[in-house]
Design a protein around this motif. Structure first.
Motif, PDB file in Angstrom:
ATOM      1  N   ARG A   3       0.878  -1.091   0.088  1.00  0.00           N
ATOM      2  CA  ARG A   3       0.041   0.104  -0.051  1.00  0.00           C
ATOM      3  C   ARG A   3       1.083   0.870  -0.274  1.00  0.00           C
ATOM      4  N   ILE A   4       0.663   2.293  -0.276  1.00  0.00           N
ATOM      5  CA  ILE A   4       0.866   3.480  -0.539  1.00  0.00           C
ATOM      6  C   ILE A   4       0.730   5.058  -0.135  1.00  0.00           C
ATOM      7  N   LEU A   5       1.258   5.276   0.925  1.00  0.00           N
ATOM      8  CA  LEU A   5       0.659   7.063   1.391  1.00  0.00           C
ATOM      9  C   LEU A   5       1.405   7.977   1.181  1.00  0.00           C
ATOM     10  N   VAL A   6       0.806   8.655   0.608  1.00  0.00           N
ATOM     11  CA  VAL A   6       0.825   9.711  -0.210  1.00  0.00           C
ATOM     12  C   VAL A   6       0.492  11.360   1.357  1.00  0.00           C
ATOM     13  N   PHE A   7       1.559  11.314   1.899  1.00  0.00           N
ATOM     14  CA  PHE A   7       1.334  12.876   2.796  1.00  0.00           C
ATOM     15  C   PHE A   7       1.990  13.382   1.751  1.00  0.00           C
ATOM     16  N   VAL A  82      -7.311  12.963   4.836  1.00  0.00           N
ATOM     17  CA  VAL A  82      -7.488  14.461   4.520  1.00  0.00           C
ATOM     18  C   VAL A  82      -8.116  14.779   5.292  1.00  0.00           C
ATOM     19  N   ARG A  83      -7.798  15.714   6.386  1.00  0.00           N
ATOM     20  CA  ARG A  83      -8.722  16.742   6.897  1.00  0.00           C
ATOM     21  C   ARG A  83      -8.469  17.691   6.590  1.00  0.00           C
ATOM     22  N   ALA A  84     -10.457  18.104   6.420  1.00  0.00           N
ATOM     23  CA  ALA A  84     -10.648  19.578   6.109  1.00  0.00           C
ATOM     24  C   ALA A  84     -11.369  20.442   7.611  1.00  0.00           C
ATOM     25  N   GLU A 116       1.561  16.919  14.643  1.00  0.00           N
ATOM     26  CA  GLU A 116       2.240  15.426  15.075  1.00  0.00           C
ATOM     27  C   GLU A 116       0.826  13.982  14.988  1.00  0.00           C
ATOM     28  N   GLU A 117      -0.112  14.777  15.754  1.00  0.00           N
ATOM     29  CA  GLU A 117      -1.260  13.636  15.219  1.00  0.00           C
ATOM     30  C   GLU A 117      -2.018  12.890  14.695  1.00  0.00           C
ATOM     31  N   GLU A 118      -1.880  13.631  14.096  1.00  0.00           N
ATOM     32  CA  GLU A 118      -2.003  13.347  12.445  1.00  0.00           C
ATOM     33  C   GLU A 118      -1.795  12.416  11.656  1.00  0.00           C
ATOM     34  N   ILE A 119      -0.253  12.600  11.773  1.00  0.00           N
ATOM     35  CA  ILE A 119       1.014  11.975  11.244  1.00  0.00           C
ATOM     36  C   ILE A 119       0.868  10.547  11.752  1.00  0.00           C
ATOM     37  N   GLU A 120       1.183  10.723  12.738  1.00  0.00           N
ATOM     38  CA  GLU A 120       0.749   9.113  13.470  1.00  0.00           C
ATOM     39  C   GLU A 120      -0.041   8.349  13.530  1.00  0.00           C
TER      40      GLU A 120
END
Ligand code: RIB
Length: 297
Positions: A3-7, A82-84, A116-120
């Motif tokens: 799987r691929i995560l594009v951050f 994705v956070r809006a 940091e929390e959304e990265i985690e």
């Protein structure tokens, strides 16, 4: 398949068609204005998904950018990370001249408010062997690289747009680097006039453990890893708008590798897809779906 995560970035692109790229002090009237989906992160996510990978996008948009999720959804990208809300979506003021060349000014907006929390939260969803793909349009890159490599993910990095902050990142944890000649020369500490072989040679000796892909527009693409070299010519096409062509190349190249293609085949596959993107207007919406790219290969 991994799987691929594009951050990465999600942008609203405002593209102005101009007779030439505006010069310092000049006022120029454009012939058209188009508002469309973009952002290097989102474009690369769309390209990797179009090419058949299982892709997750993470990042931030404002309320004005919800349409970006629809476009990503049409390409098959999972946008659950994705956070809006809050700060407006990042945007890009893009000039495209009559030869299809572009020039871009970015406003980062929400792209530079990654916490940091959304990265985690996003990274902890993935496992060893999965891929994290990054560009240089968001904050938090050091933490993302550390956390993903700590989980055994393969970290791939497109240091665009380039700035010196790139050198402070833990690049020893990166397995694949994607650069154009401007980013490549800067990372190799060479002048902007350096040739492709020189850039690749210097980068391969500075980063012998990293696979390096150097995209060179109409001059094709080059790959180096240690002393191994490979290249392919660009697939000929009528250039209408080069915006997003590099992003298309990156998503398709990774997909080619994951589909088991060898490096020369993956370069050709990515070049074919990029040539289609160049022949259309816009960034994300110019990215071809798999069958079209296969037919062009
Ligand atoms: O690579 C092209 C992209 O760069 C555009 O879509 C724009 O948003 C900028 O991020």
């Amino acid at each position: 398949m991994a799987r691929i995560l594009v951050f990465g970035s999600l942008n609203i692109d405002y593209t102005y068609s101009v007779p030439h790229i505006v010069r310092p002090g000049e006022t120029l009237t454009s012939t058209a204005l188009c508002c469309s989906a973009g952002g290097k992160g989102a474009n690369q996510a769309a390209a990797a998904a179009a090419a058949g990978l299982d892709v997750f996008m993470a990042g931030r948009i404002g309320r004005d950018g919800v349409f970006l999720l629809d476009v990503l959804g049409r390409y098959g990208v999972d946008t659950r990370f994705v956070r809006a809300g809050g700060t407006p979506t990042g945007n890009a003021i893009i000039q495209v001249d009559e030869s299809g060349q572009n020039s871009i000014v970015l406003f980062p907006g929400g792209n530079r408010e990654i916490g940091e929390e959304e990265i985690e939260e996003a990274v902890s969803f993935f496992s060893a062997g999965d891929i994290l793909l990054l560009q240089n349009e968001i904050n938090g890159l050091g933490s993302l690289i550390d956390k993903a490599s700590g989980r055994g993910m393969r970290v791939m990095f497109n240091p665009a747009p380039f700035d010196d902050s790139v050198f402070s990142l833990p690049l020893d944890k990166v397995s694949m680097l994607f650069v154009n000649e401007i980013e490549g020369a800067a990372m190799a500490h060479l002048s902007a006039s350096a040739g492709y072989d020189e850039i690749l040679g210097r980068l391969s000796s500075l980063y012998p453990e990293i696979g390096i892909v150097l995209t060179a527009g109409e001059n094709g693409a080059f790959y180096g890893s240690g002393t191994t070299r490979s290249s392919c010519s660009a697939v000929k096409c009528e250039a209408v708008d080069t915006t997003g062509a590099g992003d298309t190349f990156i998503g398709y190249f990774i997909a080619g590798c994951e589909r088991g293609y060898d490096i020369p085949e993956a370069l050709r596959f990515a070049s074919a897809a990029a040539s289609i993107a160049v022949s259309r207007h816009g960034a994300m919406e110019s990215i071809p779906f798999l069958q079209e790219a296969e037919d062009r290969r």
